[in-house]
Motif scaffolding. Sequence first.
Motif, PDB file in Angstrom:
ATOM      1  N   ALA A  96       0.687  -1.321   0.117  1.00  0.00           N
ATOM      2  CA  ALA A  96       0.007   0.229  -0.121  1.00  0.00           C
ATOM      3  C   ALA A  96       0.987   1.257   0.179  1.00  0.00           C
ATOM      4  O   ALA A  96       0.675   2.264  -0.793  1.00  0.00           O
ATOM      5  CB  ALA A  96      -0.848  -0.238   1.232  1.00  0.00           C
ATOM      6  N   ARG A  97       2.043   1.166   0.555  1.00  0.00           N
ATOM      7  CA  ARG A  97       2.999   2.436   0.910  1.00  0.00           C
ATOM      8  C   ARG A  97       3.732   2.389  -0.456  1.00  0.00           C
ATOM      9  O   ARG A  97       3.729   3.677  -0.914  1.00  0.00           O
ATOM     10  CB  ARG A  97       3.829   2.283   2.022  1.00  0.00           C
ATOM     11  N   ALA A  98       4.099   1.409  -1.186  1.00  0.00           N
ATOM     12  CA  ALA A  98       4.758   1.496  -2.178  1.00  0.00           C
ATOM     13  C   ALA A  98       4.155   2.060  -3.189  1.00  0.00           C
ATOM     14  O   ALA A  98       4.621   2.799  -4.446  1.00  0.00           O
ATOM     15  CB  ALA A  98       5.590   0.143  -2.515  1.00  0.00           C
ATOM     16  N   TYR A  99       2.736   1.787  -3.464  1.00  0.00           N
ATOM     17  CA  TYR A  99       1.835   2.338  -4.447  1.00  0.00           C
ATOM     18  C   TYR A  99       1.138   3.311  -4.185  1.00  0.00           C
ATOM     19  O   TYR A  99       0.257   3.764  -4.931  1.00  0.00           O
ATOM     20  CB  TYR A  99       0.660   0.954  -4.739  1.00  0.00           C
ATOM     21  N   LYS A 100       1.501   3.843  -2.953  1.00  0.00           N
ATOM     22  CA  LYS A 100       0.595   5.015  -2.382  1.00  0.00           C
ATOM     23  C   LYS A 100      -0.797   4.830  -2.537  1.00  0.00           C
ATOM     24  O   LYS A 100      -1.612   5.799  -2.802  1.00  0.00           O
ATOM     25  CB  LYS A 100       1.039   6.284  -3.180  1.00  0.00           C
ATOM     26  N   LEU A 101      -1.325   3.918  -2.137  1.00  0.00           N
ATOM     27  CA  LEU A 101      -2.874   3.416  -1.910  1.00  0.00           C
ATOM     28  C   LEU A 101      -3.417   4.035  -1.124  1.00  0.00           C
ATOM     29  O   LEU A 101      -3.031   4.005   0.174  1.00  0.00           O
ATOM     30  CB  LEU A 101      -2.934   1.724  -1.959  1.00  0.00           C
ATOM     31  N   LYS A 102      -4.709   4.699  -1.354  1.00  0.00           N
ATOM     32  CA  LYS A 102      -5.487   5.270  -0.453  1.00  0.00           C
ATOM     33  C   LYS A 102      -6.535   4.287   0.060  1.00  0.00           C
ATOM     34  O   LYS A 102      -7.190   3.636  -1.056  1.00  0.00           O
ATOM     35  CB  LYS A 102      -5.910   6.432  -0.598  1.00  0.00           C
ATOM     36  N   ASP A 103      -7.224   4.241   1.276  1.00  0.00           N
ATOM     37  CA  ASP A 103      -8.561   3.387   1.560  1.00  0.00           C
ATOM     38  C   ASP A 103      -8.214   2.066   1.204  1.00  0.00           C
ATOM     39  O   ASP A 103      -9.208   1.436   0.495  1.00  0.00           O
ATOM     40  CB  ASP A 103      -9.592   3.935   0.646  1.00  0.00           C
ATOM     41  N   TYR A 104      -7.139   1.282   1.395  1.00  0.00           N
ATOM     42  CA  TYR A 104      -6.971  -0.042   0.954  1.00  0.00           C
ATOM     43  C   TYR A 104      -7.235  -1.093   1.945  1.00  0.00           C
ATOM     44  O   TYR A 104      -7.369  -2.359   1.583  1.00  0.00           O
ATOM     45  CB  TYR A 104      -5.542  -0.173   0.498  1.00  0.00           C
ATOM     46  N   LYS A 105      -7.656  -0.526   3.239  1.00  0.00           N
ATOM     47  CA  LYS A 105      -7.752  -1.554   4.466  1.00  0.00           C
ATOM     48  C   LYS A 105      -8.671  -2.436   3.929  1.00  0.00           C
ATOM     49  O   LYS A 105      -8.816  -3.343   4.483  1.00  0.00           O
ATOM     50  CB  LYS A 105      -7.638  -0.691   5.755  1.00  0.00           C
ATOM     51  N   GLU A 106     -10.009  -1.823   3.731  1.00  0.00           N
ATOM     52  CA  GLU A 106     -11.331  -2.579   3.519  1.00  0.00           C
ATOM     53  C   GLU A 106     -10.671  -3.654   2.618  1.00  0.00           C
ATOM     54  O   GLU A 106     -11.160  -4.773   2.735  1.00  0.00           O
ATOM     55  CB  GLU A 106     -12.193  -1.648   3.095  1.00  0.00           C
ATOM     56  N   TYR A 107     -10.056  -3.229   1.567  1.00  0.00           N
ATOM     57  CA  TYR A 107      -9.904  -4.410   0.598  1.00  0.00           C
ATOM     58  C   TYR A 107      -9.023  -5.439   0.836  1.00  0.00           C
ATOM     59  O   TYR A 107      -8.983  -6.540   0.638  1.00  0.00           O
ATOM     60  CB  TYR A 107      -9.331  -3.572  -0.906  1.00  0.00           C
ATOM     61  N   ALA A 108      -8.143  -4.912   1.722  1.00  0.00           N
ATOM     62  CA  ALA A 108      -6.902  -5.875   2.149  1.00  0.00           C
ATOM     63  C   ALA A 108      -7.698  -6.848   3.266  1.00  0.00           C
ATOM     64  O   ALA A 108      -7.375  -8.116   3.192  1.00  0.00           O
ATOM     65  CB  ALA A 108      -5.835  -5.296   2.793  1.00  0.00           C
ATOM     66  N   LYS A 109      -8.610  -6.320   3.873  1.00  0.00           N
ATOM     67  CA  LYS A 109      -9.392  -7.257   4.880  1.00  0.00           C
ATOM     68  C   LYS A 109     -10.233  -8.361   4.194  1.00  0.00           C
ATOM     69  O   LYS A 109     -10.308  -9.500   4.398  1.00  0.00           O
ATOM     70  CB  LYS A 109     -10.346  -6.335   5.893  1.00  0.00           C
ATOM     71  N   GLU A 110     -10.801  -7.739   3.004  1.00  0.00           N
ATOM     72  CA  GLU A 110     -11.658  -8.808   2.257  1.00  0.00           C
ATOM     73  C   GLU A 110     -10.905  -9.590   1.642  1.00  0.00           C
ATOM     74  O   GLU A 110     -11.169 -10.987   1.469  1.00  0.00           O
ATOM     75  CB  GLU A 110     -12.406  -7.728   1.043  1.00  0.00           C
ATOM     76  N   LEU A 111      -9.534  -9.312   0.968  1.00  0.00           N
ATOM     77  CA  LEU A 111      -8.700 -10.495   0.509  1.00  0.00           C
ATOM     78  C   LEU A 111      -8.160 -11.424   1.381  1.00  0.00           C
ATOM     79  O   LEU A 111      -8.305 -12.791   1.288  1.00  0.00           O
ATOM     80  CB  LEU A 111      -7.535  -9.770  -0.320  1.00  0.00           C
ATOM     81  N   LEU A 112      -7.863 -10.953   2.683  1.00  0.00           N
ATOM     82  CA  LEU A 112      -7.407 -11.625   3.631  1.00  0.00           C
ATOM     83  C   LEU A 112      -8.517 -12.742   4.035  1.00  0.00           C
ATOM     84  O   LEU A 112      -8.181 -13.864   4.503  1.00  0.00           O
ATOM     85  CB  LEU A 112      -6.687 -11.103   4.891  1.00  0.00           C
ATOM     86  N   THR A 113      -9.658 -12.301   4.116  1.00  0.00           N
ATOM     87  CA  THR A 113     -10.952 -13.093   4.615  1.00  0.00           C
ATOM     88  C   THR A 113     -11.246 -14.263   3.503  1.00  0.00           C
ATOM     89  O   THR A 113     -11.126 -15.357   3.956  1.00  0.00           O
ATOM     90  CB  THR A 113     -12.203 -12.356   4.788  1.00  0.00           C
ATOM     91  N   ARG A 114     -11.144 -13.763   2.302  1.00  0.00           N
ATOM     92  CA  ARG A 114     -11.374 -14.934   1.311  1.00  0.00           C
ATOM     93  C   ARG A 114     -10.392 -15.675   1.131  1.00  0.00           C
ATOM     94  O   ARG A 114     -10.648 -17.151   0.807  1.00  0.00           O
ATOM     95  CB  ARG A 114     -11.624 -13.942  -0.098  1.00  0.00           C
ATOM     96  N   PHE A 115      -9.190 -15.564   1.540  1.00  0.00           N
ATOM     97  CA  PHE A 115      -8.101 -16.514   1.409  1.00  0.00           C
ATOM     98  C   PHE A 115      -7.888 -17.089   2.783  1.00  0.00           C
ATOM     99  O   PHE A 115      -6.748 -17.867   2.948  1.00  0.00           O
ATOM    100  CB  PHE A 115      -6.988 -16.126   0.773  1.00  0.00           C
ATOM    101  N   GLU A 116      -8.582 -17.079   3.761  1.00  0.00           N
ATOM    102  CA  GLU A 116      -8.491 -17.610   5.162  1.00  0.00           C
ATOM    103  C   GLU A 116      -7.319 -17.290   5.683  1.00  0.00           C
ATOM    104  O   GLU A 116      -6.717 -18.017   6.138  1.00  0.00           O
ATOM    105  CB  GLU A 116      -8.796 -19.023   4.969  1.00  0.00           C
ATOM    106  N   LEU A 117      -6.809 -16.214   5.551  1.00  0.00           N
ATOM    107  CA  LEU A 117      -5.398 -15.624   6.011  1.00  0.00           C
ATOM    108  C   LEU A 117      -5.708 -14.682   7.455  1.00  0.00           C
ATOM    109  O   LEU A 117      -4.943 -14.221   7.907  1.00  0.00           O
ATOM    110  CB  LEU A 117      -4.568 -14.815   5.126  1.00  0.00           C
ATOM    111  N   ILE A 118      -7.039 -14.211   7.634  1.00  0.00           N
ATOM    112  CA  ILE A 118      -7.160 -13.239   8.619  1.00  0.00           C
ATOM    113  C   ILE A 118      -6.829 -13.354   9.927  1.00  0.00           C
ATOM    114  O   ILE A 118      -6.351 -12.544  10.710  1.00  0.00           O
ATOM    115  CB  ILE A 118      -8.811 -12.807   8.384  1.00  0.00           C
ATOM    116  N   ASP A 119      -6.732 -14.803  10.173  1.00  0.00           N
ATOM    117  CA  ASP A 119      -6.611 -15.093  11.617  1.00  0.00           C
ATOM    118  C   ASP A 119      -4.997 -15.373  11.612  1.00  0.00           C
ATOM    119  O   ASP A 119      -4.413 -15.710  12.565  1.00  0.00           O
ATOM    120  CB  ASP A 119      -7.176 -16.320  12.174  1.00  0.00           C
TER     121      ASP A 119
END
Length: 234
Positions: A96-119
Amino acid sequence: MLEVSHLTKKFGKVTANSDISFLLPDGSITILLGPNGAGKSTAIKSIIGFLKYEGSILVNHIPNKSLEAKRLIGYVPEFPALYPNLTVSEHLEFIARAYKLKDYKEYAKELLTRFELIDKKTKFGDELSKGMQQKLSICCALLPRPQVLLFDEPMVGLDPHAIKELKLLFEELKAKGASLLISTHMIDSVDTLWDETLIMKAGQVIAHVRKDELKQTGQTLEDIFFEKTEKELS
Ligand code: ADP
Ligand code: MG
Protein backbone atom coordinates in the motif's frame (compact mmCIF):
# COMPACT_ATOMS: atom_id res chain seq x y z
CA MET A 1 -4.96 -4.25 -22.49
CA LEU A 2 -1.73 -6.09 -23.14
CA GLU A 3 -0.10 -6.39 -26.52
CA VAL A 4 2.80 -8.78 -27.03
CA SER A 5 4.42 -8.59 -30.47
CA HIS A 6 7.17 -10.85 -31.79
CA LEU A 7 8.52 -11.72 -28.35
CA THR A 8 11.71 -13.73 -28.62
CA LYS A 9 13.89 -14.67 -25.67
CA LYS A 10 17.05 -16.74 -25.82
CA PHE A 11 19.09 -18.11 -22.94
CA GLY A 12 22.35 -18.90 -24.69
CA LYS A 13 21.50 -21.60 -27.23
CA VAL A 14 18.02 -22.21 -25.77
CA THR A 15 15.20 -20.26 -27.42
CA ALA A 16 12.72 -20.08 -24.55
CA ASN A 17 10.27 -17.86 -26.48
CA SER A 18 10.20 -17.78 -30.27
CA ASP A 19 8.34 -14.96 -32.04
CA ILE A 20 5.28 -14.94 -29.77
CA SER A 21 2.44 -12.50 -30.45
CA PHE A 22 -0.90 -12.15 -28.72
CA LEU A 23 -3.31 -9.57 -27.39
CA LEU A 24 -5.19 -9.54 -24.10
CA PRO A 25 -8.25 -7.31 -24.46
CA ASP A 26 -9.81 -5.54 -21.46
CA GLY A 27 -12.14 -7.85 -19.55
CA SER A 28 -10.64 -11.13 -20.73
CA ILE A 29 -9.03 -14.31 -19.43
CA THR A 30 -6.27 -15.97 -21.44
CA ILE A 31 -4.56 -19.23 -20.53
CA LEU A 32 -0.94 -20.05 -21.40
CA LEU A 33 -1.07 -23.84 -21.55
CA GLY A 34 1.97 -26.00 -22.09
CA PRO A 35 4.19 -28.67 -20.60
CA ASN A 36 7.14 -27.89 -18.31
CA GLY A 37 9.81 -26.03 -20.23
CA ALA A 38 7.41 -24.74 -22.91
CA GLY A 39 8.36 -21.13 -22.12
CA LYS A 40 5.36 -19.92 -20.07
CA SER A 41 7.30 -18.44 -17.16
CA THR A 42 9.78 -16.82 -19.53
CA ALA A 43 6.94 -15.07 -21.39
CA ILE A 44 5.43 -13.88 -18.10
CA LYS A 45 8.79 -12.66 -16.77
CA SER A 46 9.37 -10.77 -20.01
CA ILE A 47 5.95 -9.11 -19.73
CA ILE A 48 6.55 -8.05 -16.12
CA GLY A 49 9.87 -6.57 -17.27
CA PHE A 50 12.27 -8.90 -15.43
CA LEU A 51 14.05 -10.09 -18.56
CA LYS A 52 15.68 -8.59 -21.63
CA TYR A 53 14.04 -9.80 -24.84
CA GLU A 54 13.48 -8.99 -28.50
CA GLY A 55 10.07 -7.70 -29.60
CA SER A 56 7.58 -5.28 -28.16
CA ILE A 57 5.32 -5.48 -25.10
CA LEU A 58 2.77 -2.73 -24.50
CA VAL A 59 0.40 -2.25 -21.55
CA ASN A 60 -2.42 0.11 -22.50
CA HIS A 61 -0.17 1.22 -25.38
CA ILE A 62 2.71 2.06 -22.98
CA PRO A 63 6.05 0.15 -23.08
CA ASN A 64 6.00 -2.44 -20.28
CA LYS A 65 9.26 -1.34 -18.70
CA SER A 66 8.07 2.23 -18.00
CA LEU A 67 7.06 3.09 -14.45
CA GLU A 68 3.59 4.02 -15.66
CA ALA A 69 3.09 0.55 -17.20
CA LYS A 70 4.51 -1.21 -14.15
CA ARG A 71 1.83 0.37 -11.98
CA LEU A 72 -0.79 -1.28 -14.19
CA ILE A 73 0.58 -4.83 -13.93
CA GLY A 74 0.15 -7.32 -11.10
CA TYR A 75 2.24 -10.49 -10.93
CA VAL A 76 1.88 -13.68 -8.94
CA PRO A 77 5.13 -15.62 -9.38
CA GLU A 78 5.29 -19.40 -9.48
CA PHE A 79 7.28 -19.38 -6.24
CA PRO A 80 6.14 -16.79 -3.71
CA ALA A 81 8.85 -14.35 -2.66
CA LEU A 82 7.83 -12.98 0.71
CA TYR A 83 9.70 -11.00 3.34
CA PRO A 84 10.57 -13.32 6.25
CA ASN A 85 10.58 -10.42 8.73
CA LEU A 86 7.23 -8.89 7.79
CA THR A 87 3.91 -10.15 9.08
CA VAL A 88 0.97 -10.91 6.80
CA SER A 89 -0.56 -7.47 7.57
CA GLU A 90 2.76 -5.73 7.09
CA HIS A 91 3.16 -7.23 3.62
CA LEU A 92 -0.07 -5.56 2.53
CA GLU A 93 0.86 -2.32 4.29
CA PHE A 94 4.20 -2.38 2.49
CA ILE A 95 2.48 -2.75 -0.90
CA ALA A 96 0.00 0.00 0.00
CA ARG A 97 2.86 2.39 0.81
CA ALA A 98 4.89 1.47 -2.26
CA TYR A 99 1.88 2.12 -4.49
CA LYS A 100 0.66 5.07 -2.37
CA LEU A 101 -2.75 3.42 -2.05
CA LYS A 102 -5.51 5.20 -0.19
CA ASP A 103 -8.44 3.39 1.44
CA TYR A 104 -6.85 0.00 0.92
CA LYS A 105 -7.67 -1.43 4.37
CA GLU A 106 -11.17 -2.60 3.55
CA TYR A 107 -9.98 -4.40 0.41
CA ALA A 108 -6.99 -5.89 2.25
CA LYS A 109 -9.35 -7.28 4.87
CA GLU A 110 -11.65 -8.68 2.19
CA LEU A 111 -8.76 -10.43 0.43
CA LEU A 112 -7.34 -11.90 3.64
CA THR A 113 -10.80 -13.12 4.64
CA ARG A 114 -11.47 -14.72 1.27
CA PHE A 115 -8.15 -16.56 1.37
CA GLU A 116 -8.57 -17.58 5.04
CA LEU A 117 -5.52 -15.59 6.17
CA ILE A 118 -7.33 -13.15 8.45
CA ASP A 119 -6.43 -15.13 11.59
CA LYS A 120 -2.80 -15.29 10.41
CA LYS A 121 -2.39 -11.50 10.26
CA THR A 122 0.41 -11.40 12.82
CA LYS A 123 2.35 -14.37 11.44
CA PHE A 124 5.67 -13.70 9.74
CA GLY A 125 6.32 -14.61 6.11
CA ASP A 126 8.58 -17.53 7.02
CA GLU A 127 6.02 -18.91 9.49
CA LEU A 128 3.51 -19.54 6.71
CA SER A 129 3.01 -22.82 4.89
CA LYS A 130 3.73 -22.91 1.14
CA GLY A 131 0.01 -22.64 0.36
CA MET A 132 -0.45 -19.69 2.75
CA GLN A 133 2.54 -17.95 1.18
CA GLN A 134 0.97 -18.44 -2.24
CA LYS A 135 -2.31 -16.98 -1.00
CA LEU A 136 -0.57 -13.96 0.54
CA SER A 137 1.36 -13.46 -2.68
CA ILE A 138 -1.99 -13.37 -4.54
CA CYS A 139 -3.41 -10.82 -2.04
CA CYS A 140 -0.30 -8.62 -2.49
CA ALA A 141 -0.65 -8.68 -6.30
CA LEU A 142 -4.36 -7.84 -6.19
CA LEU A 143 -4.22 -5.03 -3.61
CA PRO A 144 -3.25 -2.22 -6.06
CA ARG A 145 -6.14 -3.32 -8.34
CA PRO A 146 -3.95 -3.78 -11.43
CA GLN A 147 -5.48 -3.75 -14.91
CA VAL A 148 -3.27 -6.52 -16.25
CA LEU A 149 -2.74 -9.58 -14.06
CA LEU A 150 -0.16 -12.30 -14.65
CA PHE A 151 -0.52 -15.54 -12.70
CA ASP A 152 2.22 -18.15 -13.10
CA GLU A 153 0.83 -21.60 -12.20
CA PRO A 154 -1.38 -20.06 -9.50
CA MET A 155 -3.29 -23.21 -8.52
CA VAL A 156 -0.22 -25.27 -7.61
CA GLY A 157 -0.11 -25.84 -3.86
CA LEU A 158 -3.50 -24.29 -3.10
CA ASP A 159 -6.23 -26.05 -1.15
CA PRO A 160 -9.69 -26.54 -2.73
CA HIS A 161 -11.21 -23.54 -0.91
CA ALA A 162 -8.46 -21.22 -2.19
CA ILE A 163 -8.78 -22.59 -5.73
CA LYS A 164 -12.52 -21.94 -5.67
CA GLU A 165 -12.01 -18.42 -4.31
CA LEU A 166 -9.30 -17.69 -6.87
CA LYS A 167 -11.53 -18.79 -9.75
CA LEU A 168 -14.31 -16.54 -8.44
CA LEU A 169 -11.83 -13.68 -8.26
CA PHE A 170 -10.69 -14.31 -11.84
CA GLU A 171 -14.27 -13.90 -13.01
CA GLU A 172 -14.85 -10.78 -10.87
CA LEU A 173 -11.66 -9.16 -12.15
CA LYS A 174 -12.64 -9.93 -15.73
CA ALA A 175 -16.10 -8.43 -15.14
CA LYS A 176 -14.39 -5.27 -13.86
CA GLY A 177 -12.42 -4.99 -17.11
CA ALA A 178 -9.05 -6.44 -16.14
CA SER A 179 -6.92 -8.52 -18.55
CA LEU A 180 -5.76 -11.80 -17.05
CA LEU A 181 -3.01 -14.13 -18.23
CA ILE A 182 -2.81 -17.44 -16.35
CA SER A 183 -0.15 -20.06 -17.03
CA THR A 184 -0.68 -23.74 -16.33
CA HIS A 185 0.60 -27.15 -17.36
CA MET A 186 -2.65 -28.83 -16.26
CA ILE A 187 -5.49 -28.70 -18.80
CA ASP A 188 -8.23 -29.52 -16.32
CA SER A 189 -7.19 -26.85 -13.78
CA VAL A 190 -8.67 -24.08 -15.89
CA ASP A 191 -11.94 -25.76 -16.98
CA THR A 192 -14.25 -23.22 -18.56
CA LEU A 193 -12.83 -20.02 -17.12
CA TRP A 194 -11.08 -18.71 -20.18
CA ASP A 195 -11.84 -16.76 -23.35
CA GLU A 196 -8.71 -17.78 -25.20
CA THR A 197 -6.06 -20.45 -24.64
CA LEU A 198 -2.59 -20.19 -26.12
CA ILE A 199 -1.05 -23.64 -26.41
CA MET A 200 2.74 -23.44 -26.02
CA LYS A 201 5.37 -25.97 -26.89
CA ALA A 202 9.15 -25.65 -27.12
CA GLY A 203 9.05 -21.85 -26.95
CA GLN A 204 6.34 -21.38 -29.55
CA VAL A 205 2.64 -20.66 -29.41
CA ILE A 206 1.37 -23.51 -31.59
CA ALA A 207 -2.35 -22.74 -31.27
CA HIS A 208 -4.68 -19.89 -30.34
CA VAL A 209 -7.93 -21.50 -29.22
CA ARG A 210 -10.94 -19.25 -28.74
CA LYS A 211 -13.78 -20.42 -26.53
CA ASP A 212 -16.49 -19.39 -29.01
CA GLU A 213 -14.74 -21.37 -31.78
CA LEU A 214 -14.68 -24.50 -29.60
CA LYS A 215 -18.41 -24.19 -29.02
CA GLN A 216 -18.96 -24.16 -32.79
CA THR A 217 -16.85 -27.24 -33.52
CA GLY A 218 -17.92 -29.25 -30.46
CA GLN A 219 -14.28 -30.06 -29.66
CA THR A 220 -12.76 -29.90 -26.20
CA LEU A 221 -9.56 -28.10 -25.31
CA GLU A 222 -8.03 -31.49 -24.63
CA ASP A 223 -8.88 -32.66 -28.19
CA ILE A 224 -7.12 -29.64 -29.65
CA PHE A 225 -4.18 -29.87 -27.28
CA PHE A 226 -3.36 -33.44 -28.32
CA GLU A 227 -4.17 -32.83 -31.98
CA LYS A 228 -1.76 -29.89 -32.13
CA THR A 229 1.01 -31.31 -29.97
CA GLU A 230 0.98 -34.65 -31.81
CA LYS A 231 0.93 -32.94 -35.19
CA GLU A 232 4.00 -30.94 -34.12
CA LEU A 233 5.82 -34.16 -33.22
CA SER A 234 5.22 -35.95 -36.52
P1 ADP B 1 7.71 -23.17 -18.36
O1 ADP B 1 7.40 -22.06 -17.45
O2 ADP B 1 6.75 -23.33 -19.48
O3 ADP B 1 7.89 -24.48 -17.62
P2 ADP B 1 10.23 -21.77 -18.74
O4 ADP B 1 9.84 -20.48 -19.33
O5 ADP B 1 10.55 -21.77 -17.28
O6 ADP B 1 9.12 -22.87 -19.07
O7 ADP B 1 11.50 -22.35 -19.50
C1 ADP B 1 11.59 -22.37 -20.92
C2 ADP B 1 13.00 -22.82 -21.33
O8 ADP B 1 13.92 -21.81 -20.98
C3 ADP B 1 13.47 -24.11 -20.66
O9 ADP B 1 14.23 -24.82 -21.59
C4 ADP B 1 14.33 -23.60 -19.54
O10 ADP B 1 15.32 -24.54 -19.20
C5 ADP B 1 14.93 -22.33 -20.12
N1 ADP B 1 15.23 -21.32 -19.09
C6 ADP B 1 14.33 -20.67 -18.32
N2 ADP B 1 14.91 -19.80 -17.51
C7 ADP B 1 16.25 -19.88 -17.77
C8 ADP B 1 17.41 -19.20 -17.24
N3 ADP B 1 17.31 -18.27 -16.31
N4 ADP B 1 18.60 -19.55 -17.76
C9 ADP B 1 18.71 -20.49 -18.72
N5 ADP B 1 17.67 -21.15 -19.26
C10 ADP B 1 16.45 -20.85 -18.79
MG1 MG C 1 7.00 -22.11 -15.41
